[in-house]
Design an enzyme around this catalytic site. Structure first.
Site, PDB file in Angstrom:
ATOM      1  N   ASN A 153      55.430  38.786  42.993  1.00  0.00           N
ATOM      2  CA  ASN A 153      54.611  37.749  43.626  1.00  0.00           C
ATOM      3  C   ASN A 153      54.239  36.683  42.604  1.00  0.00           C
ATOM      4  OD1 ASN A 153      52.347  40.076  42.893  1.00  0.00           O
ATOM      5  ND2 ASN A 153      51.568  38.001  42.599  1.00  0.00           N
ATOM      6  N   ALA A 154      53.848  35.526  43.113  1.00  0.00           N
ATOM      7  CA  ALA A 154      53.328  34.459  42.271  1.00  0.00           C
ATOM      8  C   ALA A 154      51.807  34.535  42.285  1.00  0.00           C
ATOM      9  CB  ALA A 154      53.787  33.090  42.773  1.00  0.00           C
ATOM     10  N   LYS A 180      49.599  35.501  45.529  1.00  0.00           N
ATOM     11  CA  LYS A 180      48.367  36.257  45.273  1.00  0.00           C
ATOM     12  C   LYS A 180      47.274  35.310  44.809  1.00  0.00           C
ATOM     13  CE  LYS A 180      46.638  39.927  42.214  1.00  0.00           C
ATOM     14  NZ  LYS A 180      47.046  41.041  41.337  1.00  0.00           N
ATOM     15  N   LYS A 182      43.053  35.143  43.586  1.00  0.00           N
ATOM     16  CA  LYS A 182      41.829  35.826  43.182  1.00  0.00           C
ATOM     17  C   LYS A 182      40.658  35.354  44.049  1.00  0.00           C
ATOM     18  CE  LYS A 182      43.390  38.019  39.431  1.00  0.00           C
ATOM     19  NZ  LYS A 182      43.297  39.479  39.209  1.00  0.00           N
ATOM     20  N   ASP A 211      42.963  39.394  45.729  1.00  0.00           N
ATOM     21  CA  ASP A 211      42.514  40.351  44.723  1.00  0.00           C
ATOM     22  C   ASP A 211      41.047  40.093  44.434  1.00  0.00           C
ATOM     23  OD1 ASP A 211      42.164  42.147  42.707  1.00  0.00           O
ATOM     24  OD2 ASP A 211      43.611  41.249  41.318  1.00  0.00           O
ATOM     25  N   ASN A 213      39.133  42.329  42.690  1.00  0.00           N
ATOM     26  CA  ASN A 213      38.763  42.984  41.428  1.00  0.00           C
ATOM     27  C   ASN A 213      37.441  43.748  41.536  1.00  0.00           C
ATOM     28  OD1 ASN A 213      40.275  40.221  40.043  1.00  0.00           O
ATOM     29  ND2 ASN A 213      40.925  42.255  39.400  1.00  0.00           N
ATOM     30  N   GLU A 237      43.489  43.636  47.273  1.00  0.00           N
ATOM     31  CA  GLU A 237      43.348  44.594  46.185  1.00  0.00           C
ATOM     32  C   GLU A 237      41.871  44.799  45.847  1.00  0.00           C
ATOM     33  OE1 GLU A 237      45.617  43.320  42.810  1.00  0.00           O
ATOM     34  OE2 GLU A 237      47.501  43.178  43.931  1.00  0.00           O
ATOM     35  N   ASP A 262      43.100  49.402  42.902  1.00  0.00           N
ATOM     36  CA  ASP A 262      43.572  48.901  41.617  1.00  0.00           C
ATOM     37  C   ASP A 262      42.698  49.443  40.488  1.00  0.00           C
ATOM     38  OD1 ASP A 262      44.435  47.487  39.418  1.00  0.00           O
ATOM     39  OD2 ASP A 262      44.367  45.527  40.358  1.00  0.00           O
ATOM     40  N   LYS A 293      49.040  49.868  36.923  1.00  0.00           N
ATOM     41  CA  LYS A 293      49.009  49.115  35.672  1.00  0.00           C
ATOM     42  C   LYS A 293      49.370  50.088  34.552  1.00  0.00           C
ATOM     43  CE  LYS A 293      45.716  45.335  36.487  1.00  0.00           C
ATOM     44  NZ  LYS A 293      45.702  45.350  37.948  1.00  0.00           N
TER      45      LYS A 293
END
Length: 386
Positions: A153-154, A180, A182, A211, A213, A237, A262, A293
């Site tokens: 993905n970008a 993707k 944030k 995402d 986080n 995510e 994640d 990861k």
């Protein structure tokens, strides 16, 4: 194989502009490059790029541990097998024989707490060296049926909705089918403006993932996904704090898209709980996918174990970078190629975020894919990636 040279080189990767996430803002990444050479002149490369807020050790601890481990490895003989690589990093006492490794932990015990970045660097260098000795791409050591290329993905990094829309259009024009973004660092209204701008810029057929986080509380996550779900999300995510699997499960039950864990994988205790859920007893897995990861999990081999276990529980898996350098991203691409399924794009197209990314290397995405080199090991030249 006999390790005749083992060196550790500091790395610093400057970003073109700070990358803001719910867990902090990053303007540079610091770590180490590991270089191992055997008696035949083959070279294996590994990389450590610690990210303490995601569960790794600190930069100073990582350097201390790697320096000690490499000094004990130099001049040692170990077997030409994946088992020997596992054994070299084994936490078990030397009296427990599992393979023909060196048991660096017994010679130089690590400080209390996990040291996954150091483990990742040494494991990757040994696997690269082993694959070169056997004359095969590294992914063949992980799975004989590994795929020759991986979807990626970008990652969109612009701030304003207008700039994001233009960045999204450029990414789609370059061949990316998954974007993707944030979220959770601004107000929900600001996030909606940004998500809406991207969706309107690229149309309904491009996959869009978010995402957070771990930046939303459970109520905020439910409220955000109720609103943002209207824009046709592929997945989100880590919408809630990583240690609260119950909240993650409840958000997944009502979310309009798949939820992926994640940061939850950064805690050994939470990871064990996530992978011990029995879908036949608990009403299904806590999430739809896990984000691997390798830098946080301690290497490619632990990452593959997590993916296999997750698949048995009905969870998909994909691989993302921890804002790593070329060597670590190359290893992550080989792991992605060996996963049970490659349907979800991996987050490995982050080279364009760095100010001094090498101009030419084998792992640059083309049309939203990374095609793995057919040369042995990682297929990287140490002189190019440093």
């Amino acid at each position: 194989m006999r390790i005749v040279q083992a060196t550790l080189t500091p790395l610093r990767l400057e970003l073109l502009q700070p990358l803001k996430t719910a867990r902090g803002s990053y303007s540079a990444r610091e770590g180490f490059l590991v270089r191992l050479e055997d008696e035949d002149g083959n070279v294996g490369l590994g990389e450590a790029m610690p990210l303490p807020e995601f569960g790794t050790e600190s930069l100073s601890v990582c350097g201390e541990v790697l320096g000690a481990w490499l000094s004990s490895l130099k001049g040692q003989l170990l077997g030409d097998s994946v088992r020997a690589v596992e054994d070299t990093l084994s936490p078990f006492p030397p009296t427990v024989a599992r393979g023909e490794g060196v048991r660096v932990r017994a010679r130089h015990p690590a400080p209390p707490g996990p040291v996954p970045a150091a483990e990742h660097a040494l494991e990757l260098a040994l696997l690269d060296l082993l694959a070169k000795r056997q004359g095969v791409p590294l992914c063949w050591l992980l799975a004989e049926e590994s795929r020759p290329e991986v979807l990626v993905n970008a990652l969109l990094s612009e701030e304003s909705p207008e700039a994001l829309a233009e960045e999204a259009r450029r990414a789609v024009a370059e061949g990316y089918g998954t974007l993707k973004l944030k979220v959770a660092t601004r107000s929900l209204e600001a996030d909606e403006q940004r998500v809406k701008a991207v969706r309107e810029a690229v149309g309904p057929d491009v996959k869009l993932r978010l995402d957070a986080n771990g930046g939303w509380s459970e109520p905020d996550a439910k409220r955000a996904l109720d609103k943002l779900g209207w824009y046709g999300l592929e997945l989100v995510e880590q919408p809630t704090p990583p240690e609260d699997l119950s909240a993650l499960w409840r958000v997944q039950r009502r979310a309009p898209c798949m939820v992926a864990a994640d940061e939850s994988l950064g805690s050994p205790e939470t990871l064990r709980a996530l992978l011990s859920v029995d879908p036949l007893l608990g009403g299904g897995p806590a999430v739809g996918a896990v984000v691997l990861k390798p830098m946080v999990l301690g290497g490619l081999l632990p990452g593959l174990v997590v993916a296999m276990r997750a698949a048995r529980l009905g969870m998909q898996a994909y691989v993302t970078s921890s804002l790593d350098g070329v060597v670590a991203r190359a290893g992550a691409a080989h792991l992605a190629a060996a996963l049970p399924s490659g349907s979800l794009a991996s987050g490995l197209a982050v080279g364009r975020l760095f100010a001094h990314e090498p101009a030419m290397h084998e792992y640059q995405p083309v049309h939203g894919r990374i095609r793995l080199p057919e040369s042995p090991g990682l297929g990287l030249d140490a002189g190019v990636v440093v």
